[in-house]
Design a protein around this motif. Sequence first.
Motif, PDB file in Angstrom:
ATOM      1  N   LYS A   1      69.283 148.813 106.054  1.00  0.00           N
ATOM      2  CA  LYS A   1      70.261 148.103 105.238  1.00  0.00           C
ATOM      3  C   LYS A   1      70.877 147.348 106.451  1.00  0.00           C
ATOM      4  O   LYS A   1      71.861 147.711 107.132  1.00  0.00           O
ATOM      5  CB  LYS A   1      71.867 148.267 105.466  1.00  0.00           C
ATOM      6  N   PRO A   2      70.112 145.988 107.048  1.00  0.00           N
ATOM      7  CA  PRO A   2      70.365 145.080 107.875  1.00  0.00           C
ATOM      8  C   PRO A   2      71.440 144.538 108.132  1.00  0.00           C
ATOM      9  O   PRO A   2      70.953 143.642 107.565  1.00  0.00           O
ATOM     10  CB  PRO A   2      68.532 144.152 108.322  1.00  0.00           C
ATOM     11  N   GLU A   3      71.525 143.864 109.727  1.00  0.00           N
ATOM     12  CA  GLU A   3      72.933 142.714 109.643  1.00  0.00           C
ATOM     13  C   GLU A   3      72.051 142.103 110.363  1.00  0.00           C
ATOM     14  O   GLU A   3      71.201 141.359 109.855  1.00  0.00           O
ATOM     15  CB  GLU A   3      73.893 143.555 109.786  1.00  0.00           C
ATOM     16  N   GLY A   4      73.165 141.435 111.562  1.00  0.00           N
ATOM     17  CA  GLY A   4      72.890 139.861 112.082  1.00  0.00           C
ATOM     18  C   GLY A   4      71.901 139.944 112.769  1.00  0.00           C
ATOM     19  O   GLY A   4      71.446 141.245 113.673  1.00  0.00           O
ATOM     20  N   ASN A   5      70.903 139.365 113.470  1.00  0.00           N
ATOM     21  CA  ASN A   5      70.167 139.760 114.534  1.00  0.00           C
ATOM     22  C   ASN A   5      70.829 139.474 115.437  1.00  0.00           C
ATOM     23  O   ASN A   5      71.591 139.780 116.640  1.00  0.00           O
ATOM     24  CB  ASN A   5      69.324 138.218 114.743  1.00  0.00           C
ATOM     25  N   VAL A   6      70.198 140.396 116.215  1.00  0.00           N
ATOM     26  CA  VAL A   6      70.522 141.365 117.693  1.00  0.00           C
ATOM     27  C   VAL A   6      69.438 140.301 118.588  1.00  0.00           C
ATOM     28  O   VAL A   6      69.895 140.175 119.460  1.00  0.00           O
ATOM     29  CB  VAL A   6      70.260 142.812 117.394  1.00  0.00           C
ATOM     30  N   LEU A   7      67.376 140.299 118.484  1.00  0.00           N
ATOM     31  CA  LEU A   7      67.254 140.033 119.236  1.00  0.00           C
ATOM     32  C   LEU A   7      66.472 138.487 118.277  1.00  0.00           C
ATOM     33  O   LEU A   7      66.112 139.300 117.402  1.00  0.00           O
ATOM     34  CB  LEU A   7      65.743 140.930 119.653  1.00  0.00           C
ATOM     35  N   GLU A   8      66.349 137.937 119.339  1.00  0.00           N
ATOM     36  CA  GLU A   8      66.045 136.511 118.538  1.00  0.00           C
ATOM     37  C   GLU A   8      64.886 135.869 119.447  1.00  0.00           C
ATOM     38  O   GLU A   8      65.501 135.595 120.089  1.00  0.00           O
ATOM     39  CB  GLU A   8      67.121 135.223 118.180  1.00  0.00           C
ATOM     40  N   ILE A   9      63.607 135.335 119.372  1.00  0.00           N
ATOM     41  CA  ILE A   9      62.716 134.916 120.489  1.00  0.00           C
ATOM     42  C   ILE A   9      61.992 133.706 119.767  1.00  0.00           C
ATOM     43  O   ILE A   9      61.870 134.186 118.525  1.00  0.00           O
ATOM     44  CB  ILE A   9      61.661 136.329 120.298  1.00  0.00           C
ATOM     45  N   LYS A  10      62.108 132.240 120.328  1.00  0.00           N
ATOM     46  CA  LYS A  10      61.582 131.382 119.650  1.00  0.00           C
ATOM     47  C   LYS A  10      61.458 130.661 121.221  1.00  0.00           C
ATOM     48  O   LYS A  10      61.290 130.643 122.018  1.00  0.00           O
ATOM     49  CB  LYS A  10      62.902 130.321 119.878  1.00  0.00           C
ATOM     50  N   ASP A  11      59.786 130.101 120.094  1.00  0.00           N
ATOM     51  CA  ASP A  11      58.609 129.629 121.474  1.00  0.00           C
ATOM     52  C   ASP A  11      58.631 129.891 122.192  1.00  0.00           C
ATOM     53  O   ASP A  11      58.676 128.973 123.579  1.00  0.00           O
ATOM     54  CB  ASP A  11      58.792 128.031 121.589  1.00  0.00           C
ATOM     55  N   LEU A  12      58.006 131.419 122.357  1.00  0.00           N
ATOM     56  CA  LEU A  12      58.273 131.649 124.130  1.00  0.00           C
ATOM     57  C   LEU A  12      56.775 132.291 124.636  1.00  0.00           C
ATOM     58  O   LEU A  12      55.685 131.872 124.053  1.00  0.00           O
ATOM     59  CB  LEU A  12      58.209 133.293 123.867  1.00  0.00           C
TER      60      LEU A  12
ATOM     61  N   LYS B   1      58.260 136.334 134.529  1.00  0.00           N
ATOM     62  CA  LYS B   1      59.555 135.304 134.016  1.00  0.00           C
ATOM     63  C   LYS B   1      58.284 134.718 132.792  1.00  0.00           C
ATOM     64  O   LYS B   1      57.611 134.671 132.379  1.00  0.00           O
ATOM     65  CB  LYS B   1      58.810 134.848 135.208  1.00  0.00           C
ATOM     66  N   SER B   2      59.338 134.548 132.057  1.00  0.00           N
ATOM     67  CA  SER B   2      58.912 133.760 131.317  1.00  0.00           C
ATOM     68  C   SER B   2      58.572 131.789 131.213  1.00  0.00           C
ATOM     69  O   SER B   2      59.473 131.610 132.258  1.00  0.00           O
ATOM     70  CB  SER B   2      60.107 133.923 129.672  1.00  0.00           C
ATOM     71  N   GLU B   3      58.008 131.652 130.526  1.00  0.00           N
ATOM     72  CA  GLU B   3      57.706 130.330 131.406  1.00  0.00           C
ATOM     73  C   GLU B   3      58.084 129.073 130.810  1.00  0.00           C
ATOM     74  O   GLU B   3      58.967 128.007 130.781  1.00  0.00           O
ATOM     75  CB  GLU B   3      56.104 129.896 131.007  1.00  0.00           C
ATOM     76  N   SER B   4      58.170 129.670 129.421  1.00  0.00           N
ATOM     77  CA  SER B   4      59.061 128.617 128.328  1.00  0.00           C
ATOM     78  C   SER B   4      59.585 129.168 127.023  1.00  0.00           C
ATOM     79  O   SER B   4      58.781 130.478 126.842  1.00  0.00           O
ATOM     80  CB  SER B   4      58.974 127.162 128.411  1.00  0.00           C
ATOM     81  N   GLY B   5      60.580 128.291 126.694  1.00  0.00           N
ATOM     82  CA  GLY B   5      60.688 129.498 125.385  1.00  0.00           C
ATOM     83  C   GLY B   5      62.650 129.262 125.505  1.00  0.00           C
ATOM     84  O   GLY B   5      63.146 129.825 126.624  1.00  0.00           O
ATOM     85  N   SER B   6      62.880 130.709 124.156  1.00  0.00           N
ATOM     86  CA  SER B   6      64.336 131.363 124.362  1.00  0.00           C
ATOM     87  C   SER B   6      64.323 133.209 124.111  1.00  0.00           C
ATOM     88  O   SER B   6      63.421 133.424 123.223  1.00  0.00           O
ATOM     89  CB  SER B   6      64.820 130.535 123.430  1.00  0.00           C
ATOM     90  N   ILE B   7      64.990 133.557 124.720  1.00  0.00           N
ATOM     91  CA  ILE B   7      65.295 134.958 124.546  1.00  0.00           C
ATOM     92  C   ILE B   7      66.462 135.675 124.066  1.00  0.00           C
ATOM     93  O   ILE B   7      67.453 135.406 125.148  1.00  0.00           O
ATOM     94  CB  ILE B   7      64.470 136.263 125.808  1.00  0.00           C
ATOM     95  N   LYS B   8      67.181 135.540 123.274  1.00  0.00           N
ATOM     96  CA  LYS B   8      68.486 135.739 123.241  1.00  0.00           C
ATOM     97  C   LYS B   8      69.114 136.849 122.617  1.00  0.00           C
ATOM     98  O   LYS B   8      68.460 137.505 121.017  1.00  0.00           O
ATOM     99  CB  LYS B   8      69.330 134.631 122.149  1.00  0.00           C
TER     100      LYS B   8
END
Length: 511
Positions: free
Chosen positions: A251-262, A308-315
């Motif tokens: 029964k999943p709820e909101g995002n805990v991990l969000e990765i974009k364009d990494l 290190k990541s070169e670009s993108g987002s980890i939330k």
Amino acid sequence: MNYVIEMLDIRKEFPGIVANDNVTLQVKKGEIHALLGENGAGKSTLMNVLFGLYQPERGEIRVNGEKVQITSPTVANNLGIGMVHQHFMLVDPFTITENIILGEEPKSGLAIDIKKAEQNVHEISERYGLSVNPRAKIADISVGMQQRVEILKTLYRGADILIFDEPTAVLTPQEIKELGQIMKALISEGKSIILITHKLKEIMDLCDRVTVIRKGKGIGTVNVHETNTNELASLMVGREVIFTTEKTKSKPEGNVLEIKDLVVTDMRGVSAVRNLDLSVRAGEIVGIAGVDGNGQSELIEAITGLRKSESGSIKLNGKEIANMKPRKITESGIGHIPQDRHKHGLVLDFPIGENMVLQTYYKQPYSKSGVLNFKEIYKKAKQLINEFDVRTPNEYTPARALSGGNQQKAIIGREVDRNPDLLIAAQPTRGLDVGAIEFIHKRLIDQRDNGKAVLLVSFELDEIMNVSDRIAVIYEGKIVAVVNPEETTEQELGLLMAGSRREEAGENVHV
């Protein structure tokens, strides 16, 4: 009956523990004989006795009917016994040839005849279907190829009896298949093989007979064609084992991990993770399926701050954590069960009790003003050892002395106890027996049921299918599809992992 190896009533003790309690093993010529048992059952100890690394307190060893004293690996080699160790014993900067001939170098005058050595290595590798490049450096070849080098080392020294210690623990599915073919080729050449394993499917596919050890005692030897996986599992752990993971619908709820364009590069500066998007919600397990080397390690290292990541987002819970320090990331709510428990999970020469607080030792009550409080540290360790069924003589035992399964349980206990919002489990059951696997899967599902997010990275497709609520397929550093386990098959996943487009792999696969 003529046996190539007989180990009769072998007893091996260590301080506070009887590792082998009067165990008997008899191996026929030309067979693949499995040695089956839980982690810590005494399998590797028994084989270390046969290979001369340990001396038994009691018992007798016979090779081809003759009683022998195997006082060192050199004596074992001279008797035609070779061992392919679980953790490879190779020198990374050396070439394949240099590793194989180490200690047995052919000479031309006073110099090593490297050309002759390379020729010998090439001939042996071709004869047994172990194609290798004799001049390649160990540091530049895959894990599967490194294992071939270990096999060639034993063959170069004239081994007729080969001991394989958990040989598939670090291999991809394709490499496992190739290893099976190599083993059958060795048998057809007149060799005999002892296979230390706890993987029941491998035993059913490859072996002729199997000897079961439980808690240091020999349970018995059975013909593989007269048994089945359920029976072997019961013999191994002493109870019925449930192979399918029992869990309710998530029964999943909101995002805990969000990765974009990494974007993350590997050690050579080449993009290993390419514009990757991924999300993991509270109350679900997302499994990442992929062939080894498609960016999984770099992805985990970027999330945990180890690369290190070169670009993108980890939330994490909406807050950016990309390129933060590892401790900051850990404290923000991430637990990490690393892929390599020896390199990144434990300090092997520390007591297991001190390993249990590696993430929290600098906090109260474990330290105050920079001074460690060992009473509190070992009190906490004892509690976790009991709760997570870590089998160890005591909390002061060095981590190195524990079996792989118990080392893994200790790491999981340490990470789960911190109650992280996101638990990253990389190859959490690699090299573990069915009992330990069952335990670890249950712990991952407990985390999910407690409303936590779990990211599972595994090369075992049945594990991904069994445990995950959603499966993200990674290929060449990108998530190429996200599928539901109940709407796909291992065949479809295999095709996606190999780079097939979604419509080719199956109509029911969706992003």
